[in-house]
Design an enzyme around this catalytic site. Sequence first.
Site, PDB file in Angstrom:
ATOM      1  N   ASP A 168       0.842  -1.200   0.000  1.00  0.00           N
ATOM      2  CA  ASP A 168       0.000   0.000   0.000  1.00  0.00           C
ATOM      3  C   ASP A 168       0.874   1.246   0.000  1.00  0.00           C
ATOM      4  O   ASP A 168       1.616   1.490   0.963  1.00  0.00           O
ATOM      5  CB  ASP A 168      -0.899  -0.007   1.237  1.00  0.00           C
ATOM      6  CG  ASP A 168      -1.993   1.058   1.211  1.00  0.00           C
ATOM      7  OD1 ASP A 168      -1.772   2.116   0.588  1.00  0.00           O
ATOM      8  OD2 ASP A 168      -3.059   0.826   1.813  1.00  0.00           O
ATOM      9  N   HIS A 199      -3.012  -0.301  -2.448  1.00  0.00           N
ATOM     10  CA  HIS A 199      -4.211   0.410  -2.025  1.00  0.00           C
ATOM     11  C   HIS A 199      -5.295   0.304  -3.107  1.00  0.00           C
ATOM     12  O   HIS A 199      -5.019   0.432  -4.292  1.00  0.00           O
ATOM     13  CB  HIS A 199      -3.849   1.882  -1.813  1.00  0.00           C
ATOM     14  CG  HIS A 199      -4.857   2.674  -1.063  1.00  0.00           C
ATOM     15  ND1 HIS A 199      -4.936   2.671   0.305  1.00  0.00           N
ATOM     16  CD2 HIS A 199      -5.843   3.503  -1.494  1.00  0.00           C
ATOM     17  CE1 HIS A 199      -5.908   3.467   0.692  1.00  0.00           C
ATOM     18  NE2 HIS A 199      -6.485   3.980  -0.383  1.00  0.00           N
TER      19      HIS A 199
END
Length: 230
Positions: A168, A199
């Site tokens: 992420d 993400h």
Amino acid sequence: MTIHIDASDGSGSFNAYVAEPQGTPRGAIVVIQEIFGVNTGIRKKCDDWAAAGYLAFAPDLFWRLEPGIELDPDVPDELQQAFGWMNKFDQQLGVADIEATIKAARARLGGGKVGVVGYCLGGRLAFMAATRTDSDASVGYYGVGIDNLLGEKNAIARPVLLHIPQADHFVSPEAQAKMHEGLDDHPKVTLFDYPGEDHGFAAEMGKRRSETAAQLADERTAAFFAEHIG
């Protein structure tokens, strides 16, 4: 359908997209938006929960800034607009609006359990809902800044599930390590890591979606709600 929910601070009312199941609902799920508003992807998540037997709500949490914001993360200008809205957004009021939506969901159910699930900004708000509202179960996908909220963990009284993509680019490895350090031993909290995922991997549509990981996370979420909501 769209319903109106009165804000708890008396400042007005906001819209929530509602998807109803056939027959008696198993419970209710509040779907908490990303920074892109209650867009097509968020509405589809509600529709999918309704197909699974739940009454699903997606409140328009940006309504105080501008009602009805819908943005596409794959369009660069709209992505920048979304960051702008996020920076202006009052998260405390957002949690209050989530709490008002939980109450509206319970009223529509005539009682019964209500869970929350959020993505991105909504993943952070789902964690905040777990510590600050009476949601019956809370799920956060790639929540940002949860490592800065760990001081609230003692307020978690009901089950929480967090999905953490290890690549992420908004949540550093150090932040992820703090989340594990702070929450792994919490009896109400479960964390799942997704190696190599970024993400937004569970977005319903668009370039961010990673199909295999999204299906796995969503299966885990469905099992979690089946256990704790009904």
